[in-house]
Structure formats: C-alpha cells, structure tokens
Design a protein around this motif. Structure first.
Motif, PDB file in Angstrom:
ATOM      1  N   SER A  50       0.828  -1.219   0.000  1.00  0.00           N
ATOM      2  CA  SER A  50       0.000   0.000   0.000  1.00  0.00           C
ATOM      3  C   SER A  50       0.854   1.256   0.000  1.00  0.00           C
ATOM      4  CB  SER A  50      -0.917   0.006   1.224  1.00  0.00           C
ATOM      5  OG  SER A  50      -0.149   0.096   2.410  1.00  0.00           O
ATOM      6  N   PHE A  51       2.164   1.088   0.153  1.00  0.00           N
ATOM      7  CA  PHE A  51       3.132   2.178   0.204  1.00  0.00           C
ATOM      8  C   PHE A  51       2.922   3.085   1.409  1.00  0.00           C
ATOM      9  CE2 PHE A  51       3.900   0.532  -3.945  1.00  0.00           C
ATOM     10  CZ  PHE A  51       5.241   0.764  -4.167  1.00  0.00           C
ATOM     11  N   GLY A  52       2.409   2.489   2.502  1.00  0.00           N
ATOM     12  CA  GLY A  52       2.436   3.158   3.788  1.00  0.00           C
ATOM     13  C   GLY A  52       3.828   3.028   4.379  1.00  0.00           C
ATOM     14  N   ILE A  53       4.014   3.532   5.595  1.00  0.00           N
ATOM     15  CA  ILE A  53       5.362   3.546   6.163  1.00  0.00           C
ATOM     16  C   ILE A  53       5.873   2.131   6.440  1.00  0.00           C
ATOM     17  CG2 ILE A  53       4.677   3.791   8.593  1.00  0.00           C
ATOM     18  CD1 ILE A  53       7.026   5.974   8.667  1.00  0.00           C
ATOM     19  N   GLU A  54       4.957   1.191   6.811  1.00  0.00           N
ATOM     20  CA  GLU A  54       5.384  -0.208   6.955  1.00  0.00           C
ATOM     21  C   GLU A  54       5.887  -0.754   5.631  1.00  0.00           C
ATOM     22  OE1 GLU A  54       2.280   0.534  10.080  1.00  0.00           O
ATOM     23  OE2 GLU A  54       2.313   0.777   7.902  1.00  0.00           O
ATOM     24  N   GLY A  55       5.249  -0.311   4.570  1.00  0.00           N
ATOM     25  CA  GLY A  55       5.644  -0.764   3.246  1.00  0.00           C
ATOM     26  C   GLY A  55       7.060  -0.355   2.889  1.00  0.00           C
ATOM     27  N   MET A  56       7.472   0.827   3.344  1.00  0.00           N
ATOM     28  CA  MET A  56       8.835   1.279   3.057  1.00  0.00           C
ATOM     29  C   MET A  56       9.857   0.387   3.756  1.00  0.00           C
ATOM     30  SD  MET A  56       8.283   3.690   0.993  1.00  0.00           S
ATOM     31  CE  MET A  56       6.943   2.581   0.539  1.00  0.00           C
ATOM     32  N   VAL A  57       9.552  -0.007   4.988  1.00  0.00           N
ATOM     33  CA  VAL A  57      10.427  -0.924   5.718  1.00  0.00           C
ATOM     34  C   VAL A  57      10.458  -2.282   5.022  1.00  0.00           C
ATOM     35  CG1 VAL A  57      10.731  -2.191   7.881  1.00  0.00           C
ATOM     36  CG2 VAL A  57      10.099   0.237   7.925  1.00  0.00           C
ATOM     37  N   LEU A  58       9.294  -2.778   4.658  1.00  0.00           N
ATOM     38  CA  LEU A  58       9.221  -4.112   4.062  1.00  0.00           C
ATOM     39  C   LEU A  58       9.881  -4.146   2.686  1.00  0.00           C
ATOM     40  CD1 LEU A  58       8.379  -6.925   4.587  1.00  0.00           C
ATOM     41  CD2 LEU A  58       6.000  -6.323   4.110  1.00  0.00           C
ATOM     42  N   ILE A  59       9.714  -3.113   1.900  1.00  0.00           N
ATOM     43  CA  ILE A  59      10.391  -3.056   0.604  1.00  0.00           C
ATOM     44  C   ILE A  59      11.907  -3.100   0.796  1.00  0.00           C
ATOM     45  CG2 ILE A  59      10.967  -1.497  -1.311  1.00  0.00           C
ATOM     46  CD1 ILE A  59       8.026  -0.707  -1.421  1.00  0.00           C
ATOM     47  N   ASP A  60      12.406  -2.347   1.775  1.00  0.00           N
ATOM     48  CA  ASP A  60      13.842  -2.331   2.026  1.00  0.00           C
ATOM     49  C   ASP A  60      14.343  -3.700   2.466  1.00  0.00           C
ATOM     50  OD1 ASP A  60      16.151  -0.347   2.172  1.00  0.00           O
ATOM     51  OD2 ASP A  60      16.306  -1.285   4.150  1.00  0.00           O
ATOM     52  N   LEU A  61      13.570  -4.388   3.317  1.00  0.00           N
ATOM     53  CA  LEU A  61      13.952  -5.736   3.758  1.00  0.00           C
ATOM     54  C   LEU A  61      13.886  -6.729   2.598  1.00  0.00           C
ATOM     55  CD1 LEU A  61      12.038  -5.901   7.178  1.00  0.00           C
ATOM     56  CD2 LEU A  61      14.497  -5.549   6.829  1.00  0.00           C
ATOM     57  N   ILE A  62      12.834  -6.645   1.800  1.00  0.00           N
ATOM     58  CA  ILE A  62      12.689  -7.535   0.645  1.00  0.00           C
ATOM     59  C   ILE A  62      13.860  -7.356  -0.315  1.00  0.00           C
ATOM     60  CG2 ILE A  62      11.338  -7.882  -1.472  1.00  0.00           C
ATOM     61  CD1 ILE A  62       8.804  -7.458   0.239  1.00  0.00           C
ATOM     62  N   TYR A  63      14.250  -6.111  -0.525  1.00  0.00           N
ATOM     63  CA  TYR A  63      15.347  -5.819  -1.451  1.00  0.00           C
ATOM     64  C   TYR A  63      16.649  -6.474  -0.999  1.00  0.00           C
ATOM     65  CZ  TYR A  63      18.131  -3.026  -4.737  1.00  0.00           C
ATOM     66  OH  TYR A  63      18.958  -2.614  -5.756  1.00  0.00           O
ATOM     67  N   LYS A  64      16.835  -6.615   0.297  1.00  0.00           N
ATOM     68  CA  LYS A  64      18.030  -7.275   0.823  1.00  0.00           C
ATOM     69  C   LYS A  64      18.023  -8.779   0.521  1.00  0.00           C
ATOM     70  CE  LYS A  64      18.246  -4.060   4.775  1.00  0.00           C
ATOM     71  NZ  LYS A  64      19.336  -3.197   4.301  1.00  0.00           N
ATOM     72  N   VAL A  65      16.825  -9.322   0.331  1.00  0.00           N
ATOM     73  CA  VAL A  65      16.677 -10.765   0.113  1.00  0.00           C
ATOM     74  C   VAL A  65      16.523 -11.109  -1.367  1.00  0.00           C
ATOM     75  CG1 VAL A  65      15.215 -12.778   0.612  1.00  0.00           C
ATOM     76  CG2 VAL A  65      15.648 -11.082   2.397  1.00  0.00           C
ATOM     77  N   ASN A  66      15.741 -10.303  -2.083  1.00  0.00           N
ATOM     78  CA  ASN A  66      15.452 -10.590  -3.494  1.00  0.00           C
ATOM     79  C   ASN A  66      15.330  -9.273  -4.255  1.00  0.00           C
ATOM     80  OD1 ASN A  66      14.562 -11.394  -5.979  1.00  0.00           O
ATOM     81  ND2 ASN A  66      12.736 -12.464  -5.253  1.00  0.00           N
TER      82      ASN A  66
END
Length: 237
Positions: free
Chosen positions: A45-61
């Motif tokens: 949804s590109f809320g603030i949790e989404g920014m954290v999760l995108i950054d974590l996902i990017y570290k993995v895939n």
C-alpha cells in the motif's frame, strides 16, 4: 511437497509457524522466497510499513515482484512516493494494478461518489476484485500487517491460511511496533509518504482517508463516520 493453499492443512500452518516463531523478518522473507520464488508477490500500500518491508525484501530478493492496487483515487503524494521508490530500487518489479472500471465507468454504472454511499462496494470493485485476479497468478503473497495495528490483526501469524484469496499470506512484520518502524525508517533514511507527518498514520484513497488527532486510533481516519475499518483485503470472504 510444494507448498500451496490446497496442500496445506491447519496443522501444517501450526508446524510452519512453530518453526519460524523465533525468526526475524529477514529470516521469514528468506524462507518465503526459498519456498515460493517467483510465485511470491508483495501487495504494497506504500504506507510507512511498506517502506520498511520493501527495504527488507530488497536485501533478500532484488528482483522481487511488488504490486500496488491503483484505485485511481489515491493521494498525489502516494503516486509521487511510488516514483521515488522505483528510482531507489530500480531492479524491483513494481506494477500498478488497475480495476476493470475507470472512475467514469463506475460512476455511470453505480452512481456518483459510490465511496460515500457504499464504501464496501467501492472497495470490492477497485481493490478486492483486482487483487483476487492478481493473486490467482501466484501461490503466496506478502503483507505488511502488524499485530498492534488493530484488534482484528492481533492474531496474525508469520504464515497464514488466506481463505479470502485462497492463497498463503506471509506477514514478516507482525511483531514490529510503530516506534520500531519509525526507528528503522530514520536509521536507514528511507523515503516515505509525507502525509504521515501530517497526522495520517494510515493512508488509503483520498476520498476515504482523513487525518487523525493525537491519541486516537491510528485507523480512525479510514472511512471516518462509518463502522468500516478495513477495506476487506484482510477479512474472510
């Protein structure tokens, strides 16, 4: 056994979550991408949790698939944020998913300002149906749900049986607090929706989202004046 909604029993979910219960978010994401690979998608949804999760996902895939339900009714700040995220993480596969009906077609078929008269139907047309079609192409999906967000989310597990979309829902952030989300964003200098700094803790469509006063429920600004608190994506069908 290849994991799928059809192949997993309730006992299987208990076993998987028992195995992951001491894992951190990165470990949960590594497990998820190892199990599902390209058949895993993050609905953001590109809320603030989404920014954290995108950054974590990017570290993995770094080639992860991310979808955004573009209802055509989002704030301009949300669309601007998506463009900033695309530039920061250029290898991520970010897609905007549109409903079948344009706003004009919806108004013609259902009347003007459907979100005022029947917000559930508006969400059904512009969010639920598009996500249902998209998730039918994948075995599992990632969500940024956190347990502290609302009572309806308090029992969310890392790996959930999603009857609504007949899918497997992965929620890596269930234990994160609002303070921890903010700390991560500040520590890693992540971009985020500037509306969060204007008393919008939860941001959805422009017509159905209002700022929240200090001390109020963070989701009280969503569908204000109605009994509705969820768009339906995380509720049983």
């Amino acid at each position: 056994m290849t994991l799928s909604y059809q192949s997993l029993s309730e006992d299987d979910y208990l076993t998987i979550n028992k195995k992951l219960e001491r894992s951190d978010s990165i470990e949960v994401l590594k497990w998820a991408y190892q199990e599902f690979g390209n058949e895993l998608v993050y609905s953001c949804s590109f809320g603030i949790e989404g920014m954290v999760l995108i950054d974590l996902i990017y570290k993995v895939n770094k080639q992860a698939k991310i979808i955004f339900l573009d209802t055509d009714f989002h704030f301009k700040e949300t669309y601007e944020l998506i463009e900033r995220v695309k530039k920061k993480y250029p290898s991520l596969q970010i897609s905007l998913i549109k409903p079948e009906l344009t706003p004009e077609e919806q108004a013609e078929q259902y009347g003007e300002e459907l979100w005022k008269r029947n917000p559930d139907q508006c969400c059904q047309i512009r969010k639920l149906i598009p996500l249902e079609k998209e998730l039918s192409l994948h075995k599992a999906w990632i969500s940024g749900l956190r347990r502290e967000q609302s009572p309806t989310r308090a029992n969310t597990q890392f790996v959930n049986q999603d009857h609504r979309f007949q899918s497997i829902k992965i929620c890596p952030l269930i234990h994160w607090t609002e303070e921890e989300i903010s700390m991560y964003v500040n520590l890693h200098q992540l971009t985020y929706n500037e509306l969060h700094d204007q008393n919008y803790p939860s941001i959805g469509c422009e017509y159905c989202t209002k700022p929240v006063k200090p001390g109020e429920d963070p989701r009280s600004g969503r569908w204000s004046g109605t009994t509705k608190t969820e768009c339906g994506l995380h509720q049983p069908k």
